[in-house]
Scaffold this active site. Structure first.
Site, PDB file in Angstrom:
ATOM      1  N   LYS A 193      49.555  24.840  33.445  1.00  0.00           N
ATOM      2  CA  LYS A 193      49.663  26.270  33.154  1.00  0.00           C
ATOM      3  C   LYS A 193      50.609  26.923  34.149  1.00  0.00           C
ATOM      4  O   LYS A 193      50.307  27.057  35.330  1.00  0.00           O
ATOM      5  CB  LYS A 193      48.302  26.974  33.253  1.00  0.00           C
ATOM      6  CG  LYS A 193      48.398  28.393  32.683  1.00  0.00           C
ATOM      7  CD  LYS A 193      47.327  29.332  33.151  1.00  0.00           C
ATOM      8  CE  LYS A 193      47.597  29.906  34.510  1.00  0.00           C
ATOM      9  NZ  LYS A 193      48.750  30.828  34.572  1.00  0.00           N
ATOM     10  N   GLY A 245      48.759  28.273  44.840  1.00  0.00           N
ATOM     11  CA  GLY A 245      48.698  29.712  44.665  1.00  0.00           C
ATOM     12  C   GLY A 245      47.974  30.355  45.826  1.00  0.00           C
ATOM     13  O   GLY A 245      47.978  29.821  46.937  1.00  0.00           O
ATOM     14  N   SER A 246      47.334  31.466  45.548  1.00  0.00           N
ATOM     15  CA  SER A 246      46.697  32.218  46.624  1.00  0.00           C
ATOM     16  C   SER A 246      45.430  31.538  47.114  1.00  0.00           C
ATOM     17  O   SER A 246      44.751  30.842  46.364  1.00  0.00           O
ATOM     18  CB  SER A 246      46.371  33.631  46.138  1.00  0.00           C
ATOM     19  OG  SER A 246      45.460  33.561  45.071  1.00  0.00           O
ATOM     20  N   THR A 247      45.103  31.761  48.372  1.00  0.00           N
ATOM     21  CA  THR A 247      43.877  31.222  48.951  1.00  0.00           C
ATOM     22  C   THR A 247      42.656  31.773  48.211  1.00  0.00           C
ATOM     23  O   THR A 247      41.681  31.070  47.983  1.00  0.00           O
ATOM     24  CB  THR A 247      43.829  31.550  50.456  1.00  0.00           C
ATOM     25  OG1 THR A 247      44.910  30.847  51.085  1.00  0.00           O
ATOM     26  CG2 THR A 247      42.536  31.105  51.094  1.00  0.00           C
ATOM     27  N   VAL A 249      42.346  32.565  45.004  1.00  0.00           N
ATOM     28  CA  VAL A 249      42.087  31.818  43.768  1.00  0.00           C
ATOM     29  C   VAL A 249      41.710  30.366  44.095  1.00  0.00           C
ATOM     30  O   VAL A 249      40.869  29.769  43.416  1.00  0.00           O
ATOM     31  CB  VAL A 249      43.288  31.905  42.796  1.00  0.00           C
ATOM     32  CG1 VAL A 249      43.088  30.992  41.593  1.00  0.00           C
ATOM     33  CG2 VAL A 249      43.477  33.339  42.333  1.00  0.00           C
ATOM     34  N   GLY A 250      42.275  29.830  45.156  1.00  0.00           N
ATOM     35  CA  GLY A 250      41.889  28.485  45.596  1.00  0.00           C
ATOM     36  C   GLY A 250      40.387  28.397  45.836  1.00  0.00           C
ATOM     37  O   GLY A 250      39.729  27.427  45.455  1.00  0.00           O
ATOM     38  N   GLU A 267      47.009  23.763  47.305  1.00  0.00           N
ATOM     39  CA  GLU A 267      48.125  24.113  48.190  1.00  0.00           C
ATOM     40  C   GLU A 267      48.164  25.629  48.193  1.00  0.00           C
ATOM     41  O   GLU A 267      48.545  26.239  47.200  1.00  0.00           O
ATOM     42  CB  GLU A 267      49.415  23.483  47.651  1.00  0.00           C
ATOM     43  CG  GLU A 267      50.449  23.289  48.736  1.00  0.00           C
ATOM     44  CD  GLU A 267      51.398  24.450  48.779  1.00  0.00           C
ATOM     45  OE1 GLU A 267      51.114  25.396  49.548  1.00  0.00           O
ATOM     46  OE2 GLU A 267      52.408  24.414  48.078  1.00  0.00           O
ATOM     47  N   CYS A 301      55.357  29.977  50.259  1.00  0.00           N
ATOM     48  CA  CYS A 301      54.071  29.728  50.922  1.00  0.00           C
ATOM     49  C   CYS A 301      54.261  29.305  52.371  1.00  0.00           C
ATOM     50  O   CYS A 301      53.451  29.615  53.222  1.00  0.00           O
ATOM     51  CB  CYS A 301      53.271  28.688  50.152  1.00  0.00           C
ATOM     52  SG  CYS A 301      54.205  27.211  49.799  1.00  0.00           S
ATOM     53  N   GLU A 398      49.033  36.947  54.730  1.00  0.00           N
ATOM     54  CA  GLU A 398      50.253  36.542  54.043  1.00  0.00           C
ATOM     55  C   GLU A 398      50.793  37.758  53.296  1.00  0.00           C
ATOM     56  O   GLU A 398      50.091  38.355  52.490  1.00  0.00           O
ATOM     57  CB  GLU A 398      49.914  35.426  53.055  1.00  0.00           C
ATOM     58  CG  GLU A 398      51.090  34.898  52.289  1.00  0.00           C
ATOM     59  CD  GLU A 398      50.736  33.667  51.446  1.00  0.00           C
ATOM     60  OE1 GLU A 398      49.757  33.734  50.688  1.00  0.00           O
ATOM     61  OE2 GLU A 398      51.440  32.656  51.573  1.00  0.00           O
TER      62      GLU A 398
END
Ligand code: NAI
Ligand code: MG
Length: 801
Positions: A193, A245-247, A249-250, A267, A301, A398
């Site tokens: 996606k 992606g973002s932490t 959403v991680g 990552e 990133c 970030e």
């Protein structure tokens, strides 16, 4: 007539736009909208929801894409599942040919992909043309090679299965390549996606897959936003999730996949330090920081977003930097002489603006380049903040925009301390003409990639990925391939013994009568072992330990949260162990083996009386435990890293580093062998550990205290807390100072560990104890354990000129 110097002052570049007629024609041909790419064909654009894709430099609508529904994700996962046996069954050589064909086709359409990427994302054409797309091609070629070599280089390993891959918008096609190429090389099939802001190059890539004759269903692309991503990550038919992606959403994905048995790599974000020592080549360092923070508008990133510059040169360095930044051209991304393009979307621009405003309000000094911005589209000028507190939001969070924060240091120790003062640990840059200073910093920086006198160097042959909240797993290189491989399911030689009954952890007097001639008398209560000393449990409580026949054997300390904290503190202090040479650690492990052997009879009797396996099996367990110790002693100075073959005139060191403190929760079955099989690789690689031994048979571990004492294991390297496994596992999972966690217990416990670690995103390995037969050599030990006991740091050192 103007003088030459006046002309030089006023001379401007003429516009040099890249032509985009081909891309416009392609978009026009898709004016009806894009569907998903499933099972080798494009679906008709969904009658349901669709979303518009914009050119962020102009605000113009480029295309409409389908918003992937659960049904779309279902169909894509089913297609990937269907394609899996055929694809994974192909010889690596044949998969290599497919990847090679993809690489060739992208290469032939480099300009098309570069222009499309620039229009979709807003990045300067110079970057998409010279960096993104060539790296994409390189990635497919490199992994065609891995496909060719997979059987020879990774014996005993198999593909993981169907991979759900979710990527961000900052390097749309490059992140696709980083995900798809290794997955395919290893024999997996994928559902990818792309990010909702930038799906177009992924859709063009789908056309390439068709053109290359890739079997249907091997690559599937479903477009959509976060909900589509969530449906994919949470899909039961997905065996592995890979996310960039973002932490934030991680974390959501870590929680959503907890306990499902899915393999996961993350990552995530970063706040990477860029350290300039006073003996650095300042002009090169200025060029370096320009690239570090203004490449891709700072939406990187691993952007070097925190400048940490030595006090004595700070003023001079910042003056040079500002003069250079004044000359950066912000504008039309399709113009070949543009340095800084558009921010990907309005929401991202708003996010950057809000953070910058906050920094101004907090009183930090803000400098911005003075050139006017284009009148349309989403642009932000190069920005530098100085005089800000290391703990301020701007210095910690970030920003993901062209915004640099800067601070100063006096000594190299302070530089490293400031650099490591971050939740993240993705990358770092260290600048010094003194190799000793630069490499010393590289070794001490807690991050996955260090660039010495350089920045933003990437190559398919080198691993990339973070420490701490920057995620876990690596992409690229040999280390990246392991993320897409699993051990070939071993045939169990023998069914694992039924897991031992749950002990009674209550503090009330235990029911039952102790036999008179028990191996250990009831009055001997085993304590905990913390920092090299026996310690009473903080709770003051003990629990009854029973033998296989139900007899009461002894009491063991009932460890609690406080004991775990003490043990973690002791482990974190024992840093000397990690700094020892492999040879020194090997000596200690050999000594452990020797001392255990001297007490073989005693340990065998203990194992037999507790577990009832019989004298012969108990003796075998001790013998195997000794052998594990000598195996890992032997590996302590042999499981070393690599020098990756990346670019010419660059040394890329892939170093295996210990995590630091590992939490280890041991299985019930084979209480000695299980513990030794986990602890030995961990300490061989330089980790310190907090161990919760078998909760049913903890006395096997408490008997080890004396062996540890007599084998020169420094205090704090192995800490043992007896008690209830899942309770202690939760504390360890939530503890920020525990870098990695291994759990061998129940499926419920494994879920608890994975969920509990979503806050700090530590790397976990959580398995059902019935899945591993510790006596079986192919499962109970080997390089896989050493790989788990280390994380790879890639250090790049350019040389020559
Ligand atoms: P994001 O993390 O929301 O988006 C990345 C991808 O995840 C996209 O494909 C998105 O559709 C998908 N996604 C979003 N929610 C999801 C969910 N619940 N489950 C599964 N997939 C989901 O990042 P976003 O919102 O675009 O940017 C926010 C911030 O994140 C940025 O300002 C930046 O700080 C950071 N970021 C970091 C990146 C990196 O490479 N480290 C890349 C993109 C953003
Ligand atoms: Mg988002």
């Amino acid at each position: 007539m103007p003088s030459v110097s006046e002309i030089l002052e006023t001379m401007d570049y003429g516009v040099a736009p890249e032509q985009n007629t081909e891309v416009k024609a392609w978009l026009a041909a898709h004016a009806d909208g894009f569907g998903h790419f499933i099972g080798g064909a494009f679906t008709a654009p969904a009658a349901g929801a669709s979303f518009e894709v914009l050119n962020p430099a102009t605000g113009a609508v480029l295309a409409a894409c389908a918003e992937g529904s659960t049904a779309d994700v279902d169909a894509a996962v089913a297609a990937a599942r269907k394609a899996l046996p055929g694809w994974s069954g192909l010889p690596g050589h044949v998969r290599a040919r497919h990847l090679y064909a993809i690489a060739r086709l992208i290469q032939k359409r480099e300009r098309f992909f570069s222009v499309l990427e620039t229009m979709d994302n807003g990045k300067p054409i110079r970057e998409s043309r010279d960096i993104d797309v060539p790296l994409v091609v390189r990635h497919f070629y490199h992994h065609a090679g891995w496909a060719e070599l997979i059987e020879a280089e990774f014996p005993g390993m198999a593909p993981v299965g169907v991979c759900g891959q979710i990527i961000p918008w900052n390097f749309p096609l490059l992140m696709l390549a980083w995900k798809v190429a290794p997955a395919l090389a290893a024999g997996n099939t994928v559902v990818l996606k792309p990010a909702e802001f930038t799906p177009l190059t992924a859709l063009a890539f789908a056309e390439i897959c068709r053109e290359a004759g890739l079997p249907a269903g091997v690559v599937n692309i479903v477009t959509g936003a976060g909900e589509t991503g969530a449906a994919l990550a949470g899909h039961r038919g997905v065996d592995k999730v890979a996310f960039t992606g973002s932490t934030e959403v991680g974390r959501i994905i870590r929680e959503a996949t907890a306990g499902t048995g899915k393999k996961l790599s993350l990552e995530l974000g970063g706040k990477s330090p860029f350290i300039v020592f006073d003996d650095a080549d300042l002009d090169s360092a200025v060029e370096g920081i320009v690239d570090a923070i203004w490449f891709n508008q700072g939406q990187v990133c691993c952007a070097g977003s925190r400048l940490i510059v030595q006090e004595g040169i700070a003023a001079r360095f910042l003056a040079k930097l500002k003069a250079r930044a004044e000359k950066l051209r912000v504008g039309d991304p399709l113009d070949k002489s543009t340095d800084i393009g558009a921010i990907v979307a309005e929401v991202q621009l708003e996010r950057i603006r809000a953070l910058v405003e906050e920094g101004r309000r907090e009183g930090s000094e803000c400098w911005q380049a003075s050139a006017p911005l284009p009148g349309q589209g989403f642009f932000f000028p190069p920005t530098i903040f100085t005089a800000l507190a290391p703990a301020s939001r701007l210095a910690q969070e970030e920003i993901f925009g062209p915004v640099l924060v800067s601070m100063t240091f006096r000594t190299p120790e302070e530089a490293v301390m400031l650099a490591n003062n971050s939740r993240y640990g993705l990358a770092a840059s260290a600048w010094s003409e003194n190799i000793n200073v630069a490499l010393d910093a590289a070794a001490k920086l807690k991050c996955g990639v260090v660039w010495v006198n350089s920045t933003n160097l990437f190559d398919a042959a080198a691993g990339f990925g973070g420490y701490r909240e920057s995620g876990f797993g690596r992409e690229g290189g040999r280390e990246g391939l392991y993320e897409y491989l699993a051990a070939t399911p071993a045939k169990r030689v023998r069914k694992a013994a039924a897991a031992a009954a749950l002990p009674d952890f209550s503090a009330a007097p235990a029911a039952g009568q102790a036999a008179e001639n028990d191996v250990v008398r009831l009055d001997r209560t085993a304590k905990l072992y913390i920092g090299g000393k026996q310690a009473r449990p903080d709770s003051g409580y003990s629990y009854a330990v029973r033998a296989a026949d139900g007899r009461l054997v002894s009491q063991a300390g009932l460890g609690n949260r406080k004991d775990i904290r003490n043990a973690v503190e002791a482990a974190n202090k024992a840093t000397g162990w990690s700094g020892n040479s492999g040879h020194n650690r090997a000596q200690v492990l050999f000594y452990l083996a020797e001392n255990l052997e001297a007490r073989s009879a005693e340990f065998s009797a203990r194992i037999d009386s507790l577990t009832g396996v019989g004298a012969e099996a108990a003796a075998e367990e001790v013998r195997l435990s000794i052998q594990r110790l000598t195996y890992y002693a032997a590996q302590a100075d042999k499981y070393d890293g690599q020098v990756h073959s990346t670019r010419a005139r660059h040394v890329t060191l892939a170093m295996n580093e210990p995590w630091g403190t590992i939490g280890i929760l041991c299985p019930d079955e084979a209480p000695l062998l299980g513990l030794v099989s986990l602890v030995a690789p961990a300490i061989a690689m330089g980790n310190r550990c907090v161990v919760v031994p078998s909760q049913a048979y903890p006395l096997v571990a408490t008997d080890l205290y004396q062996v540890l004492d007599t084998s020169d294991v420094p205090g704090g390297v192995v800490n043992i807390v007896t008690g209830e496994r899942d309770l202690l596992a939760k504390t360890l999972a939530e503890h920020d100072e525990v870098a990695a966690l291994w759990y061998v217990g129940t499926p419920e416990g494994a879920a608890l560990v994975e969920k509990g670690s979503s806050g700090n995103l530590k790397a976990t390995w959580a398995v059902d104890q019935t899945a591993i037969d510790w006596r079986d050599g192919s499962q109970g030990f080997g390089r896989a354990f050493l790989r788990r006991a280390t994380q790879v740091k890639n250090i790049w050192i350019p040389y020559g000129d």
